[in-house]
Design a protein around this motif. Structure first.
Motif, PDB file in Angstrom:
ATOM      1  N   VAL A  41       0.881  -1.178   0.000  1.00 47.46           N
ATOM      2  CA  VAL A  41       0.000   0.000   0.000  1.00 47.46           C
ATOM      3  C   VAL A  41       0.914   1.222   0.000  1.00 47.46           C
ATOM      4  O   VAL A  41       1.773   1.366   0.881  1.00 47.46           O
ATOM      5  CB  VAL A  41      -0.931  -0.002   1.223  1.00 47.46           C
ATOM      6  CG1 VAL A  41      -1.844   1.221   1.195  1.00 47.46           C
ATOM      7  CG2 VAL A  41      -1.762  -1.290   1.278  1.00 47.46           C
ATOM      8  N   VAL A  42       0.739   2.085  -0.998  1.00 49.67           N
ATOM      9  CA  VAL A  42       1.719   3.136  -1.300  1.00 49.67           C
ATOM     10  C   VAL A  42       1.007   4.483  -1.472  1.00 49.67           C
ATOM     11  O   VAL A  42       0.038   4.565  -2.236  1.00 49.67           O
ATOM     12  CB  VAL A  42       2.458   2.751  -2.618  1.00 49.67           C
ATOM     13  CG1 VAL A  42       3.468   3.822  -3.013  1.00 49.67           C
ATOM     14  CG2 VAL A  42       3.122   1.385  -2.502  1.00 49.67           C
ATOM     15  N   PRO A  43       1.491   5.529  -0.808  1.00 49.31           N
ATOM     16  CA  PRO A  43       0.898   6.851  -1.056  1.00 49.31           C
ATOM     17  C   PRO A  43       1.320   7.357  -2.432  1.00 49.31           C
ATOM     18  O   PRO A  43       2.437   7.082  -2.880  1.00 49.31           O
ATOM     19  CB  PRO A  43       1.511   7.718   0.054  1.00 49.31           C
ATOM     20  CG  PRO A  43       2.808   7.072   0.377  1.00 49.31           C
ATOM     21  CD  PRO A  43       2.610   5.586   0.137  1.00 49.31           C
ATOM     22  N   LYS A  44       0.448   8.093  -3.097  1.00 43.96           N
ATOM     23  CA  LYS A  44       0.804   8.602  -4.428  1.00 43.96           C
ATOM     24  C   LYS A  44       1.871   9.691  -4.350  1.00 43.96           C
ATOM     25  O   LYS A  44       2.688   9.829  -5.247  1.00 43.96           O
ATOM     26  CB  LYS A  44      -0.446   9.113  -5.144  1.00 43.96           C
ATOM     27  CG  LYS A  44      -1.321   7.972  -5.648  1.00 43.96           C
ATOM     28  CD  LYS A  44      -2.354   8.457  -6.622  1.00 43.96           C
ATOM     29  CE  LYS A  44      -2.945   7.267  -7.368  1.00 43.96           C
ATOM     30  NZ  LYS A  44      -4.018   7.681  -8.284  1.00 43.96           N
ATOM     31  N   THR A  45       1.848  10.435  -3.255  1.00 45.72           N
ATOM     32  CA  THR A  45       2.870  11.464  -3.084  1.00 45.72           C
ATOM     33  C   THR A  45       4.175  10.822  -2.609  1.00 45.72           C
ATOM     34  O   THR A  45       4.143   9.820  -1.888  1.00 45.72           O
ATOM     35  CB  THR A  45       2.361  12.529  -2.076  1.00 45.72           C
ATOM     36  OG1 THR A  45       3.337  13.539  -1.937  1.00 45.72           O
ATOM     37  CG2 THR A  45       2.066  11.947  -0.723  1.00 45.72           C
ATOM     38  N   HIS A  46       5.296  11.366  -3.045  1.00 46.05           N
ATOM     39  CA  HIS A  46       6.589  10.781  -2.664  1.00 46.05           C
ATOM     40  C   HIS A  46       6.967  11.198  -1.246  1.00 46.05           C
ATOM     41  O   HIS A  46       7.273  12.358  -0.987  1.00 46.05           O
ATOM     42  CB  HIS A  46       7.704  11.193  -3.633  1.00 46.05           C
ATOM     43  CG  HIS A  46       9.012  10.558  -3.280  1.00 46.05           C
ATOM     44  ND1 HIS A  46       9.389   9.321  -3.752  1.00 46.05           N
ATOM     45  CD2 HIS A  46      10.000  10.943  -2.442  1.00 46.05           C
ATOM     46  CE1 HIS A  46      10.555   8.987  -3.244  1.00 46.05           C
ATOM     47  NE2 HIS A  46      10.951   9.964  -2.437  1.00 46.05           N
ATOM     48  N   ILE A  47       6.953  10.223  -0.342  1.00 47.85           N
ATOM     49  CA  ILE A  47       7.454  10.382   1.029  1.00 47.85           C
ATOM     50  C   ILE A  47       8.487   9.276   1.166  1.00 47.85           C
ATOM     51  O   ILE A  47       8.181   8.106   0.903  1.00 47.85           O
ATOM     52  CB  ILE A  47       6.327  10.167   2.066  1.00 47.85           C
ATOM     53  CG1 ILE A  47       5.155  11.130   1.817  1.00 47.85           C
ATOM     54  CG2 ILE A  47       6.879  10.318   3.486  1.00 47.85           C
ATOM     55  CD1 ILE A  47       3.877  10.747   2.556  1.00 47.85           C
ATOM     56  N   ALA A  48       9.720   9.611   1.518  1.00 48.07           N
ATOM     57  CA  ALA A  48      10.796   8.619   1.459  1.00 48.07           C
ATOM     58  C   ALA A  48      10.587   7.465   2.442  1.00 48.07           C
ATOM     59  O   ALA A  48      10.829   6.305   2.091  1.00 48.07           O
ATOM     60  CB  ALA A  48      12.140   9.297   1.693  1.00 48.07           C
ATOM     61  N   GLN A  93      14.916  -1.237   4.602  1.00 46.64           N
ATOM     62  CA  GLN A  93      14.182  -0.604   3.501  1.00 46.64           C
ATOM     63  C   GLN A  93      15.050  -0.573   2.240  1.00 46.64           C
ATOM     64  O   GLN A  93      16.229  -0.202   2.296  1.00 46.64           O
ATOM     65  CB  GLN A  93      13.778   0.830   3.890  1.00 46.64           C
ATOM     66  CG  GLN A  93      12.890   1.495   2.856  1.00 46.64           C
ATOM     67  CD  GLN A  93      12.366   2.862   3.321  1.00 46.64           C
ATOM     68  OE1 GLN A  93      12.735   3.343   4.400  1.00 46.64           O
ATOM     69  NE2 GLN A  93      11.533   3.467   2.508  1.00 46.64           N
ATOM     70  N   GLU A  94      14.452  -0.975   1.125  1.00 46.48           N
ATOM     71  CA  GLU A  94      15.175  -0.978  -0.158  1.00 46.48           C
ATOM     72  C   GLU A  94      14.621   0.055  -1.118  1.00 46.48           C
ATOM     73  O   GLU A  94      15.357   0.601  -1.933  1.00 46.48           O
ATOM     74  CB  GLU A  94      15.085  -2.373  -0.806  1.00 46.48           C
ATOM     75  CG  GLU A  94      15.932  -3.408  -0.088  1.00 46.48           C
ATOM     76  CD  GLU A  94      15.826  -4.791  -0.722  1.00 46.48           C
ATOM     77  OE1 GLU A  94      15.045  -4.960  -1.687  1.00 46.48           O
ATOM     78  OE2 GLU A  94      16.524  -5.690  -0.232  1.00 46.48           O
ATOM     79  N   VAL A  95      13.315   0.261  -1.068  1.00 46.22           N
ATOM     80  CA  VAL A  95      12.684   1.262  -1.930  1.00 46.22           C
ATOM     81  C   VAL A  95      12.307   2.447  -1.046  1.00 46.22           C
ATOM     82  O   VAL A  95      11.466   2.308  -0.142  1.00 46.22           O
ATOM     83  CB  VAL A  95      11.440   0.690  -2.650  1.00 46.22           C
ATOM     84  CG1 VAL A  95      10.753   1.780  -3.460  1.00 46.22           C
ATOM     85  CG2 VAL A  95      11.830  -0.488  -3.545  1.00 46.22           C
ATOM     86  N   PHE A  96      12.944   3.583  -1.324  1.00 44.07           N
ATOM     87  CA  PHE A  96      12.751   4.746  -0.444  1.00 44.07           C
ATOM     88  C   PHE A  96      11.585   5.616  -0.899  1.00 44.07           C
ATOM     89  O   PHE A  96      11.739   6.800  -1.207  1.00 44.07           O
ATOM     90  CB  PHE A  96      14.081   5.514  -0.293  1.00 44.07           C
ATOM     91  CG  PHE A  96      14.991   4.799   0.668  1.00 44.07           C
ATOM     92  CD1 PHE A  96      15.727   3.689   0.261  1.00 44.07           C
ATOM     93  CD2 PHE A  96      15.054   5.174   1.995  1.00 44.07           C
ATOM     94  CE1 PHE A  96      16.531   2.992   1.160  1.00 44.07           C
ATOM     95  CE2 PHE A  96      15.857   4.490   2.902  1.00 44.07           C
ATOM     96  CZ  PHE A  96      16.593   3.404   2.486  1.00 44.07           C
ATOM     97  N   HIS A  97      10.439   4.964  -0.951  1.00 42.96           N
ATOM     98  CA  HIS A  97       9.130   5.611  -1.114  1.00 42.96           C
ATOM     99  C   HIS A  97       8.241   4.823  -0.166  1.00 42.96           C
ATOM    100  O   HIS A  97       8.083   3.598  -0.328  1.00 42.96           O
ATOM    101  CB  HIS A  97       8.671   5.505  -2.587  1.00 42.96           C
ATOM    102  CG  HIS A  97       7.333   6.127  -2.883  1.00 42.96           C
ATOM    103  ND1 HIS A  97       7.132   6.952  -3.980  1.00 42.96           N
ATOM    104  CD2 HIS A  97       6.144   6.016  -2.264  1.00 42.96           C
ATOM    105  CE1 HIS A  97       5.850   7.327  -4.001  1.00 42.96           C
ATOM    106  NE2 HIS A  97       5.229   6.759  -2.967  1.00 42.96           N
ATOM    107  N   LEU A  98       7.703   5.516   0.845  1.00 45.66           N
ATOM    108  CA  LEU A  98       6.931   4.869   1.910  1.00 45.66           C
ATOM    109  C   LEU A  98       5.966   3.802   1.368  1.00 45.66           C
ATOM    110  O   LEU A  98       5.290   4.035   0.361  1.00 45.66           O
ATOM    111  CB  LEU A  98       6.121   5.949   2.645  1.00 45.66           C
ATOM    112  CG  LEU A  98       5.175   5.474   3.750  1.00 45.66           C
ATOM    113  CD1 LEU A  98       5.934   4.882   4.915  1.00 45.66           C
ATOM    114  CD2 LEU A  98       4.282   6.628   4.215  1.00 45.66           C
ATOM    115  N   HIS A  99       5.925   2.663   2.021  1.00 47.94           N
ATOM    116  CA  HIS A  99       4.969   1.621   1.644  1.00 47.94           C
ATOM    117  C   HIS A  99       4.723   0.706   2.829  1.00 47.94           C
ATOM    118  O   HIS A  99       5.601   0.485   3.659  1.00 47.94           O
ATOM    119  CB  HIS A  99       5.470   0.809   0.441  1.00 47.94           C
ATOM    120  CG  HIS A  99       6.849   0.262   0.607  1.00 47.94           C
ATOM    121  ND1 HIS A  99       7.987   1.030   0.424  1.00 47.94           N
ATOM    122  CD2 HIS A  99       7.292  -0.975   0.960  1.00 47.94           C
ATOM    123  CE1 HIS A  99       9.057   0.298   0.644  1.00 47.94           C
ATOM    124  NE2 HIS A  99       8.667  -0.933   0.978  1.00 47.94           N
TER     125      HIS A  99
END
Ligand code: AMP
Ligand code: ZN
Length: 112
Positions: A41-48, A93-99
């Motif tokens: 589940v991922v926000p559309k806005t980029h939050i690291a 964490q490997e992908v630095f976009h909150l999920h």
């Protein structure tokens, strides 16, 4: 173009197996599942990361959690599921976009 893979998925320039999308959140299956059902589940806005969230993000974080539980039910995880947020290199964490990872199904997950 953004070099963030989840921003590219949000923008539609990278394909994903999408489960859900609204104006603020997207959910898609993890490309390397660690359980029979494993989605993000991922926000559309980029939050690291979660560390970059403030009180301004509380509504978004709550929405992501309740959405994750709803999608888990819809994916048949009636016996339960695990919810995980890896934060920073120390948190794996490997992908630095909150999920938020949601996974389950099959055998009972190990106790943590
Ligand atoms: P994390 O360690 O919490 O940053 O996890 C990142 C997750 O993103 C991993 O479980 C990866 O398998 C997953 N992932 C990476 N690239 C993609 C992609 N293109 N589509 C779906 N999931 C991905
Ligand atoms: Zn991003």
């Amino acid at each position: 173009m953004s070099d963030c893979i989840f921003c590219r998925i949000v923008a539609g320039s990278l394909p994903s197996k999408k489960l859900y999308e609204d104006d603020g959140v997207i959910a898609f299956h993890d490309i390397r599942p660690i359980a029979p059902v494993h989605f993000l589940v991922v926000p559309k806005t980029h939050i690291a990361s979660l560390s970059d969230c403030s009180t301004d993000h509380e509504a978004l974080l709550g929405r992501m959690l309740t959405l994750g539980a709803r999608l888990a039910r819809e994916q048949g995880l009636h016996a339960g599921f695990r919810t995980m947020i890896n934060t920073g290199k120390g948190g794996g964490q490997e992908v630095f976009h909150l999920h938020i990872h949601i996974f389950g199904g099959g055998t009972t997950l190990p106790k943590v």
